[in-house]
Write a protein that holds these residues in place. Sequence first.
Motif, PDB file in Angstrom:
ATOM      1  N   TRP A  69       0.828  -1.212   0.000  1.00  0.00           N
ATOM      2  CA  TRP A  69       0.000   0.000   0.000  1.00  0.00           C
ATOM      3  C   TRP A  69       0.861   1.260   0.000  1.00  0.00           C
ATOM      4  O   TRP A  69       0.584   2.209  -0.735  1.00  0.00           O
ATOM      5  CB  TRP A  69      -0.928  -0.008   1.212  1.00  0.00           C
ATOM      6  N   THR A 203     -11.414   8.670  -3.879  1.00  0.00           N
ATOM      7  CA  THR A 203     -11.514   7.322  -3.305  1.00  0.00           C
ATOM      8  C   THR A 203     -11.110   6.221  -4.278  1.00  0.00           C
ATOM      9  O   THR A 203     -11.186   5.042  -3.931  1.00  0.00           O
ATOM     10  CB  THR A 203     -12.949   7.045  -2.825  1.00  0.00           C
ATOM     11  N   ASP A 204     -10.692   6.593  -5.505  1.00  0.00           N
ATOM     12  CA  ASP A 204     -10.324   5.563  -6.469  1.00  0.00           C
ATOM     13  C   ASP A 204      -8.829   5.250  -6.442  1.00  0.00           C
ATOM     14  O   ASP A 204      -8.327   4.490  -7.272  1.00  0.00           O
ATOM     15  CB  ASP A 204     -10.749   5.965  -7.884  1.00  0.00           C
ATOM     16  N   SER A 206      -5.116   5.017  -3.594  1.00  0.00           N
ATOM     17  CA  SER A 206      -4.651   4.323  -2.385  1.00  0.00           C
ATOM     18  C   SER A 206      -5.346   4.809  -1.120  1.00  0.00           C
ATOM     19  O   SER A 206      -5.649   4.020  -0.221  1.00  0.00           O
ATOM     20  CB  SER A 206      -3.137   4.508  -2.244  1.00  0.00           C
ATOM     21  N   ARG A 209      -8.606   3.185  -0.841  1.00  0.00           N
ATOM     22  CA  ARG A 209      -8.521   1.789  -0.412  1.00  0.00           C
ATOM     23  C   ARG A 209      -8.322   1.681   1.105  1.00  0.00           C
ATOM     24  O   ARG A 209      -8.851   0.778   1.754  1.00  0.00           O
ATOM     25  CB  ARG A 209      -7.389   1.081  -1.163  1.00  0.00           C
ATOM     26  N   ALA A 213     -10.928  -0.155   3.622  1.00  0.00           N
ATOM     27  CA  ALA A 213     -10.439  -1.237   4.473  1.00  0.00           C
ATOM     28  C   ALA A 213     -10.721  -0.965   5.940  1.00  0.00           C
ATOM     29  O   ALA A 213     -10.975  -1.895   6.720  1.00  0.00           O
ATOM     30  CB  ALA A 213      -8.939  -1.429   4.247  1.00  0.00           C
TER      31      ALA A 213
END
Length: 284
Positions: A69, A203-204, A206, A209, A213
């Motif tokens: 990440w 939001t598309d 890292s 993500r 999560a």
Amino acid sequence: MTDIITEQATAAASGAAATEQFRTKQRTGTAEADTKRVDTLVSELLAAAHDIIRRRKVTYAEYDALKSWLIQVGQDGEWPLFLDVWIEHVVEEVSNENREGSKGTIEGPYYVPDSPLLSPEATLPMRDAEEGTPLLFQGQVTSVDGTPLAGAKVEIWHADADGLYSRFAPNLPEWNLRGTVIADGQGNFRIRTVEPAPYQIPTDGSCGRLIAAAGWHAWRPAHLHLKVSAPGHQLITTQLYFRGGEHVEDDIASAVKPELVLDPAPAADGTGNEVTYDFVLDKA
């Protein structure tokens, strides 16, 4: 049109623009790192990370996921976004803890210097059919002793009704909803603009993500960004929010302070809303 513009405003494009803007800022800066200070800060940061790993019994699978990440954050150009959303508010708090004047908050990743100079009574650059409720934002800039600060500089920028910033999203005029207003001889200013909308951080990429999560939301409340300065005084960087607006109470960037919440009222001329907010600057 709104859907098309929003779809094209990707995290990668926004992140790349924010990264390049930050690099430009760094190239023009003069700050130098003190070796002992770097040693202290980095050592304590690493020690904190080591403590989390030991206490939470982090597995190799979790470590590899984090490593992947972190690499992707850089490839997406989202380090400015990540740091400004989750870290900057604490740096700002510490940096300005001794101020007597107006409260500050985070700058965020979308500031661009040298916006068009405007008169004390001004309308921000905007499209002919700019969406949003008209807003008259007015006030006075003074020193902590009450002295009006003639010619104070009020830089203002904000998102449009789609939550998009000029220079960081496609199909927007270069200086849309950005300007530098020079206050009059008594430090007064009157700025006509439109009320911005709440928006999700991209939001598309890292950061998105991470948000998914962790089960967080990605929203920032509607806000005006400002930098206010005058010779012989400390510049203040701040954001102003709208009472009752969505996500004022749970801003993902943790940047809202009670002193920064506006209470607009219907404008005297019957067009949109108006609000008065004065700035008090500490002496340098």
